[in-house]
Design an enzyme around this catalytic site. Structure first.
Site, PDB file in Angstrom:
ATOM      1  CB  SER A  57      77.994  44.890  90.330  1.00 34.08           C
ATOM      2  OG  SER A  57      76.584  45.556  90.535  1.00 34.08           O
ATOM      3  CB  CYS A  58      73.039  42.757  91.368  1.00 36.04           C
ATOM      4  SG  CYS A  58      73.323  44.668  91.890  1.00 36.04           S
TER       5      CYS A  58
END
Length: 442
Positions: A271-272
């Protein structure tokens, strides 16, 4: 002891709230998703994170974490508010701030009815300038109050790693505080002194724009290290006797480099890294700045799947109608998160090549099923996944897969062959079968 509110009980917010509650803080958690809220109230995290279930269950049962969908009550009963909502990528790489805008507006409306000073802290990843621009403006508009006088404002980025998030909160490498004024910074610093019982990790107190840039630069640099290793893996694969794992171990022994994030494999996901690299690239481009290293890191990351496909095809002589056993679906071990999973991207490419796929993962099967549907088979065990397969691909380096050896492959597979895309195995242990690995020379 500070009383705090946490807006958004997703991965970052819930883990942070549970850690605070277990350190004796009274925490008011605000979550708008009813289904997610019900799970949390039962003491069950809506995602897998090692150790979080016990922390959450304890926090809920003892009443130190109060979960609600009421901004007014949360702000009225707390002194500091942490905003931890999502900031996903749009298709063009820009950051979608709609959740931040909505949450900040609600916080501002609640502040309007509150007497006394209140500190608002952003933990969501946001483009540089957002705290002192959009966030401050919305808070002042909705509250009819003046920042730096009637309320404080900070940007306090998180640097969590999925699978090790609790440790990342309890024992972080650093805490970065970007404060709009001295009072805001001192108050947040005092909060962390209390949280860490006086044993503070290294603290960097700066302005919001520097703190916002640190978050992006931090993730971009780590992603760049992985892409560097993957770039070298392709060179090593062409040289007899070369092994990228040994090469990266060698340079990692240099204290100026260190060995973290130098593992060659399928690339980075989650997600990053994907959204943050794209986000800062998009932001810089608007300012007329070309971040060439970050752009190259993204390109290398995308190309790594094609490199793995080439290895697979060379190993078994084509992929059409072959049954491929894929071990691992999560983007990394220790999580059920499949966002931007390289394993799933590899499966998509294998399907395009006409291969049949059977997959296994200890935690991420259901999340992967939502993406892949019935286009692949799902195995309940490693042995079932391997049964009659033409090729086994290690795509996520779960500890459970360390048990794989030549005898197991020979016993269950139609034609034993192994492609190690995460460098989990010692090549010398697979001399009796067809074996290939990322960054391993012929």
């Amino acid at each position: 002891m500070f009383s705090v509110s946490v807006i958004g009980l997703g991965y970052v917010g819930l883990t942070f709230a549970a850690c605070l509650a277990n350190r004796g803080f009274r925490v008011y958690g605000v979550e708008s998703d009813e289904e997610k809220r019900k799970l949390i109230l039962e003491g069950r995290p809506p995602f897998y994170e090692p150790g979080l279930d016990s922390l959450l269950s304890k926090a809920i049962s003892c009443g130190s974490l109060i979960v609600m969908n009421d901004f007014q009550s949360a702000i009225q009963n707390s002194y500091i508010t942490f905003v931890c909502v999502g900031t996903p990528s749009r298709d063009d790489g820009s950051v979608d701030l709609s959740q931040v805008e909505s949450a900040v507006r609600e916080v501002g409306r609640a502040l309007k009815k509150k007497n006394g000073y209140h500190l608002v802290v952003l933990r969501s990843t946001i483009p540089p300038g957002t705290t002192e621009g959009l966030v401050k403006k919305l808070l002042e508009e909705e509250s009819s109050k003046i920042a730096e006088v009637e309320f404080g404002l900070c940007f306090n980025p998180e640097f969590l790693s999925e699978g090790k998030a609790i440790e990342g909160i309890m024992k972080p490498d650093k805490v970065v505080i970007g404060a709009v004024d001295e009072r805001s910074g001192k108050l947040l610093l005092e909060f962390y002194r209390e949280f860490y019982s006086g044993k503070l990790p290294p603290i960097l107190l700066t302005n919001p724009v520097n703190a916002e840039l640190i978050k992006y630069a931090n993730n971009a640099f780590l992603a760049m290290k992985i892409s560097f290793a993957n770039m070298f893996s392709r060179l090593c694969s062409k040289l007899k006797g070369a092994d990228v794992a040994v090469v990266m171990k060698g340079i990692g022994m240099d204290s100026r480099i260190c060995n973290a994030f130098l593992g060659a494999g399928l690339g980075w996901g989650g997600s990053c890294f994907p959204k943050d690299t794209r986000g800062i690239l998009f932001y810089a481009k608007k300012l007329g700045v070309d971040l060439k290293l970050i752009r190259a890191s993204i390109e290398i990351n995308e190309e790594q799947i094609e490199y793995a496909l080439e290895l697979a095809e060379n190993l078994i002589g084509g992929l059409r109608d072959k049954l491929i056993a894929v071990l691992g679906l999560a983007f990394k071990p220790g999580t059920d998160d499949v966002r931007e999973s390289r394993a799933i991207k590899l499966i998509e490419k294998l399907l395009e090549k006409g291969a049949r796929i059977r997959a296994h993962d200890p935690k991420a099967m259901e999340n992967a099923r939502r993406i892949l549907g019935d286009r692949i088979e799902y195995a309940g065990s490693i042995e079932e996944c391997l049964s009659d397969a033409d090729l086994c691909i290690l795509a996520t380096e779960w500890p459970e897969y360390r048990q794989i050896n030549s005898d197991l492959l020979k016993k269950y597979m139609k034609s034993p062959a192994l492609l190690d895309c995460r460098r989990l195995y010692d090549p010398n242990q697979f001399r009796g079968i067809r074996f290939a690995a990322i960054g391993l020379g012929p």
